[in-house]
Scaffold this motif. Structure first.
Motif, mmCIF file in Angstrom:
data_model
loop_
_atom_site.group_PDB
_atom_site.id
_atom_site.type_symbol
_atom_site.label_atom_id
_atom_site.label_comp_id
_atom_site.label_asym_id
_atom_site.label_seq_id
_atom_site.Cartn_x
_atom_site.Cartn_y
_atom_site.Cartn_z
ATOM 1 N N VAL A 117 0.843 -1.203 0.000
ATOM 2 C CA VAL A 117 0.000 0.000 0.000
ATOM 3 C C VAL A 117 0.875 1.250 0.000
ATOM 4 O O VAL A 117 0.659 2.182 -0.785
ATOM 5 N N ILE A 118 1.864 1.296 0.878
ATOM 6 C CA ILE A 118 2.740 2.466 0.962
ATOM 7 C C ILE A 118 3.501 2.664 -0.347
ATOM 8 O O ILE A 118 3.646 3.793 -0.828
ATOM 9 N N GLY A 119 3.954 1.560 -0.951
ATOM 10 C CA GLY A 119 4.658 1.667 -2.229
ATOM 11 C C GLY A 119 3.786 2.247 -3.322
ATOM 12 O O GLY A 119 4.199 3.174 -4.044
ATOM 13 N N THR A 120 2.572 1.744 -3.472
ATOM 14 C CA THR A 120 1.698 2.246 -4.532
ATOM 15 C C THR A 120 1.243 3.674 -4.258
ATOM 16 O O THR A 120 1.169 4.496 -5.176
ATOM 17 N N GLU A 121 0.946 3.983 -3.004
ATOM 18 C CA GLU A 121 0.538 5.346 -2.678
ATOM 19 C C GLU A 121 1.700 6.327 -2.823
ATOM 20 O O GLU A 121 1.512 7.478 -3.221
ATOM 21 N N GLY A 122 2.905 5.868 -2.505
ATOM 22 C CA GLY A 122 4.083 6.706 -2.713
ATOM 23 C C GLY A 122 4.268 7.045 -4.187
ATOM 24 O O GLY A 122 4.611 8.185 -4.544
ATOM 25 N N ILE A 123 4.024 6.064 -5.057
ATOM 26 C CA ILE A 123 4.125 6.304 -6.501
ATOM 27 C C ILE A 123 3.061 7.304 -6.939
ATOM 28 O O ILE A 123 3.326 8.195 -7.759
ATOM 29 N N LEU A 124 1.848 7.183 -6.399
ATOM 30 C CA LEU A 124 0.784 8.138 -6.723
ATOM 31 C C LEU A 124 1.223 9.561 -6.394
ATOM 32 O O LEU A 124 1.077 10.473 -7.217
ATOM 33 N N PHE A 125 1.769 9.761 -5.201
ATOM 34 C CA PHE A 125 2.208 11.096 -4.815
ATOM 35 C C PHE A 125 3.397 11.563 -5.658
ATOM 36 O O PHE A 125 3.502 12.748 -5.983
ATOM 37 N N ALA A 126 4.275 10.656 -6.024
ATOM 38 C CA ALA A 126 5.397 11.035 -6.903
ATOM 39 C C ALA A 126 4.865 11.546 -8.237
ATOM 40 O O ALA A 126 5.358 12.550 -8.770
ATOM 41 N N LEU A 165 2.011 20.596 13.485
ATOM 42 C CA LEU A 165 1.054 19.694 14.133
ATOM 43 C C LEU A 165 1.191 18.266 13.610
ATOM 44 O O LEU A 165 1.197 17.311 14.388
ATOM 45 N N LEU A 166 1.318 18.120 12.291
ATOM 46 C CA LEU A 166 1.372 16.776 11.720
ATOM 47 C C LEU A 166 2.670 16.058 12.101
ATOM 48 O O LEU A 166 2.643 14.891 12.472
ATOM 49 N N VAL A 167 3.777 16.770 12.026
ATOM 50 C CA VAL A 167 5.054 16.150 12.413
ATOM 51 C C VAL A 167 5.045 15.836 13.910
ATOM 52 O O VAL A 167 5.497 14.769 14.335
ATOM 53 N N GLY A 168 4.507 16.746 14.705
ATOM 54 C CA GLY A 168 4.400 16.502 16.146
ATOM 55 C C GLY A 168 3.532 15.292 16.465
ATOM 56 O O GLY A 168 3.832 14.511 17.364
ATOM 57 N N SER A 169 2.460 15.105 15.676
ATOM 58 C CA SER A 169 1.586 13.955 15.918
ATOM 59 C C SER A 169 2.313 12.642 15.648
ATOM 60 O O SER A 169 2.069 11.639 16.312
ATOM 61 N N SER A 170 3.216 12.665 14.688
ATOM 62 C CA SER A 170 3.994 11.462 14.380
ATOM 63 C C SER A 170 4.930 11.117 15.540
ATOM 64 O O SER A 170 5.085 9.949 15.897
ATOM 65 N N ILE A 171 5.519 12.131 16.131
ATOM 66 C CA ILE A 171 6.415 11.924 17.279
ATOM 67 C C ILE A 171 5.619 11.377 18.468
ATOM 68 O O ILE A 171 6.030 10.410 19.119
ATOM 69 N N GLY A 200 -5.668 17.634 -1.654
ATOM 70 C CA GLY A 200 -6.864 16.842 -1.367
ATOM 71 C C GLY A 200 -6.566 15.354 -1.251
ATOM 72 O O GLY A 200 -7.123 14.666 -0.401
ATOM 73 N N THR A 201 -5.689 14.859 -2.122
ATOM 74 C CA THR A 201 -5.291 13.454 -2.029
ATOM 75 C C THR A 201 -4.594 13.204 -0.698
ATOM 76 O O THR A 201 -4.822 12.184 -0.042
ATOM 77 N N HIS A 202 -3.770 14.154 -0.289
ATOM 78 C CA HIS A 202 -3.111 13.997 1.012
ATOM 79 C C HIS A 202 -4.124 14.039 2.150
ATOM 80 O O HIS A 202 -4.048 13.241 3.094
ATOM 81 N N PHE A 237 4.064 7.459 7.229
ATOM 82 C CA PHE A 237 4.055 7.623 5.774
ATOM 83 C C PHE A 237 3.268 8.874 5.379
ATOM 84 O O PHE A 237 3.723 9.678 4.563
ATOM 85 N N VAL A 238 2.094 9.059 5.964
ATOM 86 C CA VAL A 238 1.261 10.229 5.668
ATOM 87 C C VAL A 238 2.012 11.506 6.016
ATOM 88 O O VAL A 238 1.981 12.484 5.263
ATOM 89 N N ASP A 239 2.707 11.504 7.139
ATOM 90 C CA ASP A 239 3.475 12.685 7.545
ATOM 91 C C ASP A 239 4.643 12.944 6.608
ATOM 92 O O ASP A 239 4.908 14.091 6.233
ATOM 93 N N ALA A 240 5.349 11.892 6.218
ATOM 94 C CA ALA A 240 6.488 12.059 5.306
ATOM 95 C C ALA A 240 6.028 12.594 3.954
ATOM 96 O O ALA A 240 6.675 13.475 3.371
ATOM 97 N N VAL A 241 4.902 12.091 3.471
ATOM 98 C CA VAL A 241 4.365 12.584 2.197
ATOM 99 C C VAL A 241 4.042 14.062 2.304
ATOM 100 O O VAL A 241 4.312 14.836 1.383
ATOM 101 N N TRP A 242 3.483 14.481 3.441
ATOM 102 C CA TRP A 242 3.151 15.895 3.597
ATOM 103 C C TRP A 242 4.409 16.765 3.487
ATOM 104 O O TRP A 242 4.350 17.873 2.938
ATOM 105 N N LEU A 243 5.529 16.304 4.006
ATOM 106 C CA LEU A 243 6.752 17.107 3.907
ATOM 107 C C LEU A 243 7.129 17.342 2.446
ATOM 108 O O LEU A 243 7.570 18.437 2.082
ATOM 109 N N PHE A 244 6.924 16.338 1.593
ATOM 110 C CA PHE A 244 7.186 16.513 0.161
ATOM 111 C C PHE A 244 6.155 17.447 -0.475
ATOM 112 O O PHE A 244 6.501 18.293 -1.305
#
Length: 198
Positions: free
Chosen positions: A29-38, A71-77, A137-139, A179-186
């Motif tokens: 799932v993470i691989g395919t969603e990562g490709i979508l965001f790329a 907030l999002l990065v803090g939530s991951s921590i 919106g996808t994020h 993964f969601v947080d890392a994608v947001w950074l990009f």
């Protein structure tokens, strides 16, 4: 003679950490969603390279996006801490961490939705507005799925179904949230920072 079976309402204990089908399924799932965001980020870059009048009134404001990012990065921590203490049997502290992560994730969503409302353009205004809303919106949809996962884990915990030996459930939910947080950074770097560097 028939055997009487009792209903056990606890979650099954399968693999631990990086073993089991669930872990590999989430990796797919993470691989395919990562490709979508790329692809979406590539589309943003491609459209920016083709359009002289790309941005509406300059780069997007950081007024809401920067606090949302914190907030999002803090939530991951916080969620990583909750996973670790939950695996050590500190259920109360783990629940508190998950509740805080959910609240921080929900606050992120509210800030992003408010930012959408304040934009001077609509989804169908032009190519910039379309890719802006599509990417963010996808994020946001992925954040919503992550929040549902966290709420489910929290409900299991309060219902007594999530115990110390269920570390894989905590690990997988936390991994998806990271993964969601890392994608947001990009996404943040693409939409909010890259126009300031150009």
């Amino acid at each position: 003679m028939s055997e009487v079976r009792t209903l056990d309402d606890t979650l099954p204990v399968q693999g631990q950490g990086r073993t089991g089908t669930a872990w590999w399924g989430l990796m797919c799932v993470i691989g395919t969603e990562g490709i979508l965001f790329a692809y979406l980020i590539f589309s943003y870059g491609y459209l920016a390279s083709q359009n002289v009048r790309w941005l509406h009134d300059g780069p997007r404001s950081l007024r809401l996006a920067l606090p949302a990012t914190v907030l999002l990065v803090g939530s991951s921590i916080v969620l990583e801490w909750a996973k670790r203490v939950g695996n050590r049997g500190r259920t109360g502290a783990a629940r508190l961490g998950v509740v805080l992560a959910v609240l921080m994730g929900a606050a992120f969503m509210l800030l992003e939705l408010r930012e959408w409302k304040e934009q001077p353009f609509a989804f169908d205004t032009d190519s910039y507005s379309s890719i802006y809303f599509l990417l963010t919106g996808t994020h946001l949809a992925h954040v919503a799925v992550g929040l549902l996962g966290l709420l489910m884990m929290l409900a299991w915990s309060f219902g007594g179904r999530l115990r110390t030996e269920h570390s894989q459930y905590r690990a997988l939910t936390t991994l998806y949230w990271h993964f969601v947080d890392a994608v947001w950074l990009f996404v943040f770097a693409t939409i909010y920072l890259s126009p300031r560097l150009a």
